[in-house]
Motif scaffolding. Sequence first.
Motif, PDB file in Angstrom:
ATOM      1  N   MET A   1       0.838  -1.182   0.000  1.00  0.00           N
ATOM      2  CA  MET A   1       0.000   0.000   0.000  1.00  0.00           C
ATOM      3  C   MET A   1       0.883   1.245   0.000  1.00  0.00           C
ATOM      4  N   LYS A   2       0.570   2.183  -0.862  1.00  0.00           N
ATOM      5  CA  LYS A   2       1.341   3.418  -1.012  1.00  0.00           C
ATOM      6  C   LYS A   2       0.715   4.531  -0.182  1.00  0.00           C
ATOM      7  N   HIS A   3       1.580   5.269   0.531  1.00  0.00           N
ATOM      8  CA  HIS A   3       1.151   6.429   1.306  1.00  0.00           C
ATOM      9  C   HIS A   3       1.933   7.636   0.811  1.00  0.00           C
ATOM     10  N   THR A   4       1.229   8.687   0.424  1.00  0.00           N
ATOM     11  CA  THR A   4       1.863   9.919  -0.045  1.00  0.00           C
ATOM     12  C   THR A   4       1.748  10.968   1.048  1.00  0.00           C
ATOM     13  N   ILE A   5       2.898  11.518   1.430  1.00  0.00           N
ATOM     14  CA  ILE A   5       2.962  12.410   2.584  1.00  0.00           C
ATOM     15  C   ILE A   5       3.690  13.691   2.185  1.00  0.00           C
ATOM     16  N   PRO A   6       3.152  14.851   2.557  1.00  0.00           N
ATOM     17  CA  PRO A   6       3.827  16.109   2.217  1.00  0.00           C
ATOM     18  C   PRO A   6       5.094  16.314   3.049  1.00  0.00           C
ATOM     19  N   LEU A   7       6.065  16.948   2.425  1.00  0.00           N
ATOM     20  CA  LEU A   7       7.310  17.323   3.089  1.00  0.00           C
ATOM     21  C   LEU A   7       7.343  18.838   3.259  1.00  0.00           C
ATOM     22  N   ASP A   8       8.095  19.291   4.223  1.00  0.00           N
ATOM     23  CA  ASP A   8       8.322  20.715   4.437  1.00  0.00           C
ATOM     24  C   ASP A   8       9.766  20.982   4.007  1.00  0.00           C
ATOM     25  N   ILE A   9       9.932  21.671   2.882  1.00  0.00           N
ATOM     26  CA  ILE A   9      11.259  21.953   2.350  1.00  0.00           C
ATOM     27  C   ILE A   9      11.571  23.417   2.640  1.00  0.00           C
ATOM     28  N   ILE A  10      12.639  23.631   3.408  1.00  0.00           N
ATOM     29  CA  ILE A  10      12.993  24.990   3.826  1.00  0.00           C
ATOM     30  C   ILE A  10      14.367  25.351   3.276  1.00  0.00           C
ATOM     31  N   GLU A  11      14.436  26.530   2.675  1.00  0.00           N
ATOM     32  CA  GLU A  11      15.713  27.038   2.181  1.00  0.00           C
ATOM     33  C   GLU A  11      16.437  27.709   3.338  1.00  0.00           C
ATOM     34  N   LEU A  12      17.577  27.147   3.737  1.00  0.00           N
ATOM     35  CA  LEU A  12      18.346  27.694   4.850  1.00  0.00           C
ATOM     36  C   LEU A  12      19.042  28.983   4.453  1.00  0.00           C
ATOM     37  N   GLU A  13      19.642  28.958   3.293  1.00  0.00           N
ATOM     38  CA  GLU A  13      20.273  30.118   2.693  1.00  0.00           C
ATOM     39  C   GLU A  13      20.210  29.897   1.196  1.00  0.00           C
ATOM     40  N   ASP A  14      20.800  30.757   0.431  1.00  0.00           N
ATOM     41  CA  ASP A  14      20.681  30.697  -1.019  1.00  0.00           C
ATOM     42  C   ASP A  14      20.972  29.303  -1.577  1.00  0.00           C
ATOM     43  N   LYS A  15      19.917  28.625  -2.022  1.00  0.00           N
ATOM     44  CA  LYS A  15      19.986  27.312  -2.676  1.00  0.00           C
ATOM     45  C   LYS A  15      20.544  26.197  -1.793  1.00  0.00           C
ATOM     46  N   ASN A  16      20.366  26.302  -0.496  1.00  0.00           N
ATOM     47  CA  ASN A  16      20.707  25.232   0.453  1.00  0.00           C
ATOM     48  C   ASN A  16      19.438  24.886   1.221  1.00  0.00           C
ATOM     49  N   PHE A  17      19.038  23.633   1.155  1.00  0.00           N
ATOM     50  CA  PHE A  17      17.737  23.237   1.674  1.00  0.00           C
ATOM     51  C   PHE A  17      17.849  22.133   2.721  1.00  0.00           C
ATOM     52  N   HIS A  18      16.890  22.117   3.631  1.00  0.00           N
ATOM     53  CA  HIS A  18      16.676  20.982   4.529  1.00  0.00           C
ATOM     54  C   HIS A  18      15.234  20.526   4.340  1.00  0.00           C
ATOM     55  N   VAL A  19      15.025  19.226   4.493  1.00  0.00           N
ATOM     56  CA  VAL A  19      13.720  18.621   4.253  1.00  0.00           C
ATOM     57  C   VAL A  19      13.207  18.051   5.579  1.00  0.00           C
ATOM     58  N   PHE A  20      11.970  18.394   5.927  1.00  0.00           N
ATOM     59  CA  PHE A  20      11.379  17.991   7.194  1.00  0.00           C
ATOM     60  C   PHE A  20      10.071  17.244   6.977  1.00  0.00           C
ATOM     61  N   ILE A  21       9.722  16.447   7.965  1.00  0.00           N
ATOM     62  CA  ILE A  21       8.444  15.737   7.943  1.00  0.00           C
ATOM     63  C   ILE A  21       7.867  15.766   9.352  1.00  0.00           C
ATOM     64  N   ASP A  22       6.564  15.925   9.429  1.00  0.00           N
ATOM     65  CA  ASP A  22       5.873  15.907  10.720  1.00  0.00           C
ATOM     66  C   ASP A  22       5.213  14.553  10.908  1.00  0.00           C
ATOM     67  N   LEU A  23       5.335  14.014  12.106  1.00  0.00           N
ATOM     68  CA  LEU A  23       4.705  12.743  12.437  1.00  0.00           C
ATOM     69  C   LEU A  23       4.269  12.777  13.883  1.00  0.00           C
ATOM     70  N   THR A  24       3.682  11.692  14.331  1.00  0.00           N
ATOM     71  CA  THR A  24       3.346  11.578  15.748  1.00  0.00           C
ATOM     72  C   THR A  24       3.954  10.293  16.293  1.00  0.00           C
ATOM     73  N   VAL A  25       4.309  10.344  17.564  1.00  0.00           N
ATOM     74  CA  VAL A  25       4.770   9.177  18.301  1.00  0.00           C
ATOM     75  C   VAL A  25       3.831   9.057  19.496  1.00  0.00           C
ATOM     76  N   ASP A  26       3.094   7.961  19.541  1.00  0.00           N
ATOM     77  CA  ASP A  26       2.082   7.776  20.592  1.00  0.00           C
ATOM     78  C   ASP A  26       1.148   8.980  20.695  1.00  0.00           C
ATOM     79  N   GLY A  27       0.799   9.540  19.542  1.00  0.00           N
ATOM     80  CA  GLY A  27      -0.151  10.654  19.496  1.00  0.00           C
ATOM     81  C   GLY A  27       0.448  12.024  19.761  1.00  0.00           C
TER      82      GLY A  27
END
Length: 142
Positions: A1-27
Amino acid sequence: MKHTIPLDIIELEDKNFHVFIDLTVDGKSCRMLVDTGASKSVFDTERVLRFVKEHKIESNESKSVGLGVSDMETKAVTLRNLAIKKFTCKKMEVAILPLGHVNTTYELLKIPAIDGVLGSDFLVKYSAVIDLGKGRIMLYKK
């Protein structure tokens, strides 16, 4: 089963990015840096205590290298009931390392703090396909 989840892509500085995801652990809400170069998923030494009791954390014989640490004793814990949107994972073993230096940098850049790093152990297990152009990750569960 496929799950599609949005990512939060943030530009730290000019053309340098970090990728984040939100989840829950025990709610409880959790923010993770997605790092395909990290061999193991990691939680911060202090922030993990929001999700587990301290006595559940165990010493591990291996040493960790990376994330600004070198030859540091690793601790580990099994987290229960992870959820990312409709994707669920009953348990996941993670390493415990201090990530305060990462969050200090994020604070200076006005980026929300992370609880940990989602590494290749998780990404490979669930055959992750990351589509940065569309800002999403696909996870596959058998």
